[in-house]
Design an enzyme around this catalytic site. Structure first.
Site, PDB file in Angstrom:
ATOM      1  N   CYS A 382       7.051  -6.056  -3.536  1.00  0.00           N
ATOM      2  CA  CYS A 382       7.998  -5.911  -2.432  1.00  0.00           C
ATOM      3  C   CYS A 382       9.140  -6.918  -2.576  1.00  0.00           C
ATOM      4  CB  CYS A 382       7.257  -6.057  -1.090  1.00  0.00           C
ATOM      5  SG  CYS A 382       8.168  -5.325   0.259  1.00  0.00           S
ATOM      6  N   HIS A 508       2.903  -2.376  -1.423  1.00  0.00           N
ATOM      7  CA  HIS A 508       1.902  -3.455  -1.521  1.00  0.00           C
ATOM      8  C   HIS A 508       0.598  -2.932  -2.125  1.00  0.00           C
ATOM      9  CE1 HIS A 508       4.096  -6.609   0.625  1.00  0.00           C
ATOM     10  NE2 HIS A 508       4.641  -5.603   1.295  1.00  0.00           N
ATOM     11  N   GLU A 510      -1.736  -4.455  -3.424  1.00  0.00           N
ATOM     12  CA  GLU A 510      -2.893  -5.333  -3.189  1.00  0.00           C
ATOM     13  C   GLU A 510      -3.847  -4.781  -2.128  1.00  0.00           C
ATOM     14  OE1 GLU A 510       0.299  -6.090  -2.569  1.00  0.00           O
ATOM     15  OE2 GLU A 510       0.553  -7.317  -0.760  1.00  0.00           O
TER      16      GLU A 510
HETATM   17  N1  GLN Z   1      11.874  -9.071   3.370  1.00  0.00           N
HETATM   18  C1  GLN Z   1      11.848  -7.902   2.548  1.00  0.00           C
HETATM   19  C2  GLN Z   1      12.074  -6.621   3.346  1.00  0.00           C
HETATM   20  O1  GLN Z   1      11.989  -6.620   4.550  1.00  0.00           O
HETATM   21  C3  GLN Z   1      10.557  -7.817   1.772  1.00  0.00           C
HETATM   22  C4  GLN Z   1       9.378  -7.537   2.637  1.00  0.00           C
HETATM   23  C5  GLN Z   1       8.063  -7.793   1.962  1.00  0.00           C
HETATM   24  O2  GLN Z   1       7.988  -8.475   0.956  1.00  0.00           O
HETATM   25  N2  GLN Z   1       6.996  -7.252   2.532  1.00  0.00           N
HETATM   26  O3  GLN Z   1      12.344  -5.582   2.780  1.00  0.00           O
END
Ligand code: GLN
Length: 546
Positions: A382, A508, A510
């Site tokens: 992300c 994500h 994970e």
């Molecule tokens: N801050 C970034 C966004 O809002 C990444 C978010 C994250 O890593 N979950 O897109």
């Protein structure tokens, strides 16, 4: 009629209540009993999505897009289920639902009270989960410690359940802690006795007491807890600290907890089959050569902020017959340190997980540059994808200006930008791009090699995306856009050509890793990292492993 098991905690927080609940789920499932799980969180936030990771640890995202407690991650990993928004109830949700109903006029003429209105609302959540899941056993973990002011309505609600569904259908398990007193060299049961007294004052008599301890628990102490807390001795379960959390289902099974629950609730079950679990623990206990991974993040002071990432790395290392040698690098230290080699020299792989806000970003960019130039495997989750894009764009445009509009709204090169629908939002809670979205993979890519299929579903939690305006320039510089969301063409995965393994994903992964089934991307990342030779990364094998 489903059966309900309520698990409360006494004496201290962090005694391993969540792992105990997850492990009970594992041993029931091993007997062919279907289970659904719910965590009750006493705080007044509607969900943890707006809390800092320092306050709360990781926010675990369910497939249907709920932002929830990290304990749900353990339920999913241990029981191998996928939870939904029905698996996490907070005081904030209960109060806001009740007040919305009051404003609507549902209670015209009435006074709304904790009992029965709030407790009814809490119980309706248990029953909703039971109906929707159709599970035979509903396992409910009450967050916090008995005696906390915020937790009182939850305890009152679980007490009432005994009358609502019949006492043969409800079981209370209390998880406590036995402190060790150095001067007398003994474990003490008094705090457990007090905690059980507190439960009894509310009207709950535990059926099983699990006593966590850092030291072996002698039989006479089990006798004592049994006598003073009015619980039969076989239901006083020693939970002595073990090396790996994955050993806990076997510990519970050894003390007959599975059979105890089956007997007390009158469930028809098969005989236990924990063969796969035993094999897993055997493998965990077998010494392996280490694989040394640097986790570059901004919340590294609190390891719980990256709970699922750590577990996913651990599962992948185990699959690759390696033990995980994870070291945490604070991205702000990396920013300040001058030569990144001083902090990353021994890393066989670098992972940059999710995060929010500008603090520590430059250190992460430095890590991505180091990984790209030195051909060290890099995995961006992300925010880690955003970092990888920013870093490459800075090389392409020969400028320090390329950035994400999250960090520098007026940047000349907004290579990462807010999604269109996010730009219109006025509020913050629960409105990121959350939960499962599809992704289509390009054949021949690293991602396709990992998943071995073209269409995948992964869980998301973000507001920004890759800005397609920069697609061609970055592609020319070696970036491959190998995963695209078919709904809106959003870039889900980027990779680097001419690099052993550099990949960022917008989702994500994970959250989907399991101890016996590591996530394909984590599996590949560790699979490549393990063969990278770094000075000081591979200490000689311990004798036993040779
Ligand atoms: N801050 C970034 C966004 O809002 C990444 C978010 C994250 O890593 N979950 O897109």
């Amino acid at each position: 009629m489903p059966k309900y098991i309520f698990v409360t905690g006494g004496v201290l927080s962090s005694v391993g209540k969540g792992i105990t609940v997850a492990s009970i789920g594992t041993i029931l499932k091993s007997r062919g009993v279907t289970v659904a799980v719910q965590k009750l969180d006493p705080y007044l936030n509607v969900d943890p999505g707006t809390m800092s990771p320092y306050q709360h640890g990781e926010v675990f995202v369910t497939k249907d897009g709920a932002e929830t407690d990290l304990d749900l991650g353990n339920y999913e990993r241990f029981i191998d289920i996928e939870c939904t928004q029905d698996s996490n109830t907070t005081s904030g949700q209960i109060y806001s639902t009740l007040i919305t109903r009051e404003r609507r006029g549902d209670f015209l003429g009435g006074t709304i009270q904790i009992v029965p209105h709030l407790t009814d609302e809490i119980k309706s959540r248990f029953k909703k989960l039971a109906e929707k899941s159709g599970a035979e056993v509903i396992l409910i973990e009450v967050g916090g410690t008995v005696g906390d002011i915020e937790g009182q309505p939850f305890l009152e609600a679980i007490r009432q359940m005994r009358n609502d569904v019949g006492k043969n259908n409800v079981l209370y398990i209390h998880v406590t802690f036995l402190p060790y007193l150095n001067s007398t060299q003994e474990l003490k049961t008094k705090p457990t006795q007090h905690s059980v007294n507190e439960l009894r004052r509310i009207g709950i008599q535990p059926d099983i007491i699990a006593c966590r301890s850092d030291y072996p628990i002698a039989e006479n102490l089990r006798d004592k807890v049994s006598l003073f807390c009015d619980v039969e001795k076989k239901a006083v379960i020693p939970l002595v600290t073990v090396k790996s959390i994955y050993e806990i289902p076997l510990v519970l099974e050894e003390y007959g907890v599975g059979q105890l629950i089956i007997d007390k609730l009158g469930i028809t079950a098969k005989t236990t089959d924990l063969k796969h679990w035993r094999e897993l623990v055997e493998r965990i206990k077998t010494p392996h050569e280490p694989v040394r991974i640097a986790l570059v993040g901004k919340y590294v002071e609190l390891n719980d902020a990256y709970y699922s990432v750590r577990e996913a790395l651990y599962h992948a290392a185990l699959f690759n017959n390696r033990s995980l040698d994870l070291f945490w690098v604070h991205s702000e230290d990396l920013d300040k340190c001058g030569d990144p080699d001083s902090l990353l020299r021994t890393a066989q792989g670098i992972i940059v997980p999710g995060g929010f806000g500008i603090r520590g970003i430059e250190g992460m960019v430095k890590a991505a540059k180091y990984a790209r130039e030195n051909k060290i495997p890099y995995f961006g989750l992300c925010l880690g994808l955003h970092i990888m894009v920013i870093e490459l764009a800075r090389q392409v445009f020969k400028s320090d200006e390329p950035n994400s509009t999250e960090f520098v709204p007026e940047t000349k090169y907004p290579v990462i930008d807010y999604m269109l629908e996010q730009k219109k939002l006025q509020t913050k809670g629960g409105n990121m791009r959350l939960g499962n979205y599809p992704c289509h993979l390009a054949k021949g890519s690293l991602a396709y090699k990992a998943y071995k299929q073209t269409d995948i579903l992964e869980r998301h939690r973000h507001r920004l995306e890759f800005n397609d305006k920069y697609h061609d320039e970055l592609q020319k510089a070696g970036m491959v856009f190998s995963g695209i969301c078919p709904d809106n063409n959003l870039v889900e995965i980027c990779e680097m050509k001419n690099h052993p393994w550099m990949l960022g994903c917008q989702f994500h992964p994970e959250f989907l890793s399991r101890p016996q089934r590591p996530h394909p991307l984590f599996r590949e990342f560790i699979g490549v990292a393990k063969d990278v030779l770094r000075e000081g990364a591979q200490p000689p094998l311990p004798l036993a492993a040779k």
